[in-house]
Design an enzyme around this catalytic site. Structure first.
Site, PDB file in Angstrom:
ATOM      1  N   CYS A 256       0.837  -1.181   0.000  1.00  0.00           N
ATOM      2  CA  CYS A 256       0.000   0.000   0.000  1.00  0.00           C
ATOM      3  C   CYS A 256       0.874   1.232   0.000  1.00  0.00           C
ATOM      4  O   CYS A 256       2.087   1.149   0.104  1.00  0.00           O
ATOM      5  CB  CYS A 256      -0.914   0.023   1.211  1.00  0.00           C
ATOM      6  SG  CYS A 256       0.026   0.080   2.739  1.00  0.00           S
TER       7      CYS A 256
ATOM      8  N   ASP B 199      11.815  22.405 -29.980  1.00  0.00           N
ATOM      9  CA  ASP B 199      12.821  21.360 -30.075  1.00  0.00           C
ATOM     10  C   ASP B 199      13.773  21.504 -28.912  1.00  0.00           C
ATOM     11  O   ASP B 199      13.952  22.580 -28.347  1.00  0.00           O
ATOM     12  CB  ASP B 199      13.500  21.336 -31.452  1.00  0.00           C
ATOM     13  CG  ASP B 199      14.545  22.409 -31.608  1.00  0.00           C
ATOM     14  OD1 ASP B 199      15.433  22.480 -30.745  1.00  0.00           O
ATOM     15  OD2 ASP B 199      14.473  23.169 -32.581  1.00  0.00           O
TER      16      ASP B 199
ATOM     17  N   ASP C   5       7.162  26.714 -30.855  1.00  0.00           N
ATOM     18  CA  ASP C   5       8.281  27.198 -31.628  1.00  0.00           C
ATOM     19  C   ASP C   5       7.922  26.906 -33.077  1.00  0.00           C
ATOM     20  O   ASP C   5       7.020  26.121 -33.348  1.00  0.00           O
ATOM     21  CB  ASP C   5       9.532  26.419 -31.197  1.00  0.00           C
ATOM     22  CG  ASP C   5      10.743  26.811 -32.004  1.00  0.00           C
ATOM     23  OD1 ASP C   5      10.877  28.016 -32.272  1.00  0.00           O
ATOM     24  OD2 ASP C   5      11.526  25.921 -32.362  1.00  0.00           O
TER      25      ASP C   5
END
Lengths: 64, 776
Positions: free
Chosen positions: B75, B674, B481
């Site tokens: 748990c 990028d 971009d």
């Protein structure tokens, strides 16, 4: 009703057998892959090309 | 070793040159506590560098990071315990345990501690840790599954019998039955319940015991207490020959809880299947060329850069590399989600883990093992799954207090009923303990996160930070971009306008030489131009957001956009003088005296970009375009795509400033770009997605990486995370509402213990099933 003193223990023995069977099945890996075998049936078909099916078919015909 | 004493004895034996005792003895010595000592003895092995190569990542200095599998996590509380315990060790820098996959990421300083010390510390608190190794993980899951199946099968088979007798006795209460028969049935029930109580219920007692020993209350504490009180109470009533027995409730509770745990195990396995598939796709062996004729088979992990490897059709590519012979197509679907094979020829990059389909290939290894792209992806995924979003941490804390509350309440309720109606106290106390177990509360978030992460990886969107999902769901502004993100990133040269005396061919060669050192997507426009071998480039500098400078044959040249060129050289830029310059990205080449040439580059819009922008706007997001390119290049793209706002001529620092401004206005900003050129702004945005190719994303500071070529995956990602947040809220809401509603009913004695067992298990199952909707 005295019969239950005989029947209930009998039932318990059967239950013990069921549990033992289940444990054996789990241990021998029968539950390891629950999905694979269902697909395997379909794949079997592709392994045998058409001509083998025909062979079976021919064999049956010849026997007749 | 179980304790310092044994350790000292073993150390003394080894130091005295008596290792043969260990080598030849047929039985293990008696230990105070048989805590898998041989496993512990092996831990020293994990400190050896050649063993660590497979699973340990080196950060700067002596800081190392490793993934571990933890055995015995049941748990969220176990997760907490391990984290706390390890963090308290000297030299351990960070620990994060993932409940869904039972994996831990540990980073430590090798000067102060060793991996074996960490593993030992984990075993000291009753868990077992192994360094992560896919085959071991698989075996563990399989063993756990078999265990659960047996426990479940036993509980089911015997439970049914107990129920049968229970029904008989309930009817007997109504119609009357002979005491002899009742006693007989009770004894039979006891006999049937005992194996279920002892064997099937064991996982709960173990977990509860571990919690108690460390002074905490996890969800297994009330479960175990409920089972034990019901069993013990029934036993006492039976022996005294008065009162009710609850054997039926005991077996039923154990059976249903095990079912919930078993299904959760299966669901977790399914959700993380794709990650597992990635891991298993790592080739285990490779054919390495020793010399011109001979080859040898080596483990993929032994490969070194510059080894030559042969790959036959159908084989998995063992590491990253470059093709030196052969033409073939390669299936990269596991990495990118793209199902069509891509064709590869000499000079192309192969990614480890993809599959060679058609022809024989020879490849030069560029990076192997830990460094390879696939390893990097796996590590990013693990990091993301190990980090808990804020909402999950909150749920953990609430569940902890909840259990404490239940225990206090159950005691109070039990005492009240004992004083007022001693007939009922046992039944009511059991019902309260069982019905309020916060299992659903603890499962609500981790199940949803695992499912969402898994489903997104499958499509090709990789999550590398835990908070990314939550933030992406909240994002209301999305900034793109341009180059390589919304456009192809494969520009071509449209026109060259020459202003000086130099010939066009020379100008192109100078530009190509400068661009050959650049990583910018625009540099690809120049890759087809043949370089003049005799020219040398010195003093090369790359100014991000501006351009490139370098000295060729003793003459300094500047290549870049007009604003930067004007600033750096003071030349007047001829852009405005001629009206017939076509639209596109404009790049200028200049020397110290004048502008030499103007290149007009064009870059076409990527497939799906228009739909993506439109879909995101429909979903209520503001879509913006920030680009370092000139207005003439940005404007047509922005208008074509229907952007809300666009800005051109921005340096990375400008982009960051703009994003900060948006954030100050209260917007949650997602930045998509990028990985390399936009690193600062990616790091500054609330959530960032890098559009990567090849090995680039390894360096990216991004929270998520788009591996797929399809832009539509981004939209699917936003849809998935929003759905995930909705499901988490539903789950938490349901779990809290259920617990609060059931509690008073149980306390006043309306709910019978067997109803409580049914209700609690249904609640847990519902939460898991709800989360699994995300995997579809």
């Amino acid at each position: 009703m005295e019969i239950i003193y005989y029947l209930v223990p009998m039932a318990m023995i059967i239950v013990a057998g069921i549990v033992a069977g289940l444990f054996w099945a789990v241990k021998s890996g029968q539950f390891d892959d629950m999905e694979g075998p269902a697909h395997q049936i379909l794949m079997d078909e592709e392994i045998f090309p058409e001509d083998s099916e025909n062979k079976e078919f021919n064999k049956e015909n010849n026997n007749e | 070793m179980c304790c310092k004493g044994c350790e000292a004895v073993a150390q003394a034996i080894v130091d005295g040159g008596m290792e043969n005792y260990y080598r030849y003895r047929t039985e293990k010595g008696i230990t105070a506590q048989e805590l898998v000592p041989d496993v512990l003895r092996q831990m020293e092995v994990y400190d050896r560098p050649e063993v660590q190569k497979t699973f340990v990542r080196h950060a700067q200095g002596n800081i190392r990071e490793a993934s571990l599998i933890l055995e015995g996590i049941v748990c969220a509380a176990c997760v907490w315990l391990n984290e706390q315990h390890l963090k308290s060790l000297p030299g351990v820098l960070d620990v994060q345990v993932n409940y869904s996959t039972h994996r831990a990421r540990v980073s430590w300083n090798d000067d102060e501690t060793h991996l074996s010390e960490i593993l030992r510390a984990i075993s000291a608190i009753g868990y077992l840790a192994h360094p992560y190794d896919p085959s071991v993980h698989q075996q563990l899951l399989e063993k756990q599954r078999r265990d659960y199946l047996k426990r479940l099968g036993l509980a089911g088979a015997l439970g049914m019998q107990v129920m049968m007798f229970a029904v008989a006795m309930y009817i007997g209460d109504w119609w009357g039955m002979e005491d002899a028969h009742r006693i007989f049935f009770q004894w039979i029930s006891l006999g049937l319940t005992l194996p279920v109580f002892v064997y099937s219920g064991r996982p709960f007692y173990q977990a509860a015991w571990r919690d108690l020993r460390h002074g905490r209350a996890g969800m297994d504490v009330p479960i175990s207490l409920g089972i034990m009180i019901a069993f013990g109470g029934s036993l006492i009533s039976m022996l005294r020959g008065s009162g009710h027995v609850y054997f039926d409730s005991v077996v039923m509770f154990i059976f249903f809880l095990l079912t919930a745990r078993f299904l959760e195990l299966a669901a977790r396995k399914r959700a993380s299947e794709h990650t597992e598939a990635l891991i298993q796709s790592q080739a285990t062996s490779a054919v390495r060329e020793v010399d011109a004729i001979e080859t040898e088979i080596v483990a993929a992990l032994e490969l070194e850069p510059d080894d030559i490897v042969q790959i036959r059709p159908g084989e998995t590519i063992p590491s990253d590399g470059v093709i030196i012979e052969g033409v073939s197509s390669v299936d990269e679907s596991l990495l990118t989600g793209e199902s069509r094979p891509c064709s590869k020829r000499v000079g192309d990059i192969l990614v480890g883990g993809s599959v060679n389909i058609e022809n024989f290939l020879r490849m030069r290894v560029t990076s192997a093992g830990q460094e390879s792209v696939l390893s990097t992806i796996l590590q990013l995924v693990e990091r993301a799954q190990a980090e808990k979003p804020a909402i999950a941490r909150l749920a953990d804390r609430v569940a902890g207090y909840f259990v404490l509350g239940i225990l206090i309440l159950a005691t109070a309720v039990g005492i009240w009923w004992w004083l007022n109606d001693p007939q009922q106290w046992l039944s009511v106390t059991i019902a309260v303990l069982v019905v309020t177990c916060p299992c659903a509360l603890s499962l609500a978030t981790p199940a949803a996160i695992t499912a969402a992460t898994g489903s997104m990886i499958k499509k090709g969107l990789l999550t590398s930070r835990g908070y990314a999902l939550e933030r992406l769901a909240r994002a209301d502004t999305i900034v793109f971009d341009k180059t390589g993100t919304l456009t192809q990133g494969q520009p071509g040269i449209d026109r060259v306008l020459c202003y000086g005396k130099l010939k066009e061919q020379n100008i192109l060669q100078i530009a190509a030489l400068l661009e050959s050192r650049s990583e910018h997507p625009l540099a690809r426009a120049f890759t087809d131009i043949e370089l003049n071998e005799s020219w040398a480039l010195i003093d090369f500098r790359n100014i991000p957001g501006g351009g490139l400078t370098g000295t060729v044959n003793g003459v300094p040249y500047y290549l870049g956009n007009s604003a930067w060129l004007k600033e750096i050289s003071g030349h007047d830029v001829p852009l405005n003088q001629e009206a017939d310059i076509p639209d596109g990205t404009h790049i200028l080449l200049a020397d110290d005296k004048q502008v030499l040439a103007l290149f007009v580059l064009h870059d076409s819009v990527r497939a799906g970009a228009m739909e993506l922008v439109h879909d995101l706007q429909v979903m209520g997001m503001k879509v913006m375009l920030y680009s370092g390119d000139d207005k003439s290049a940005v404007e047509p793209v922005a208008q074509k795509l229907g952007m809300d706002t666009w800005r051109s001529g921005m340096l990375p620092a400008d982009k960051l400033k703009q994003v900060r401004m948006l954030q100050q206005q209260g917007e949650t900003v997602a930045m998509i770009g990028d990985g390399i050129n936009d690193a600062p702004v990616l790091a500054g945005a609330d959530v960032s997605i890098a559009i990567g190719d090849g090995a680039r994303y390894a360096a990216a500071a991004a929270d998520m990486v788009l591996l797929s070529d399809k832009l539509s995956v981004l939209r699917d990602g936003v849809v998935t995370v929003r759905k995930m947040m909705r499901i988490i809220r539903q789950n938490l809401g349901w779990a809290l509402a259920y617990n609060l509603a059931a509690l008073p009913l149980a306390a006043v004695g309306i709910i019978h213990p067997w109803m409580a067992a049914l209700g609690m298990s249904t609640s847990s199952l519902l939460v898991v099933a709800n989360a699994m909707r995300l995997t579809k």
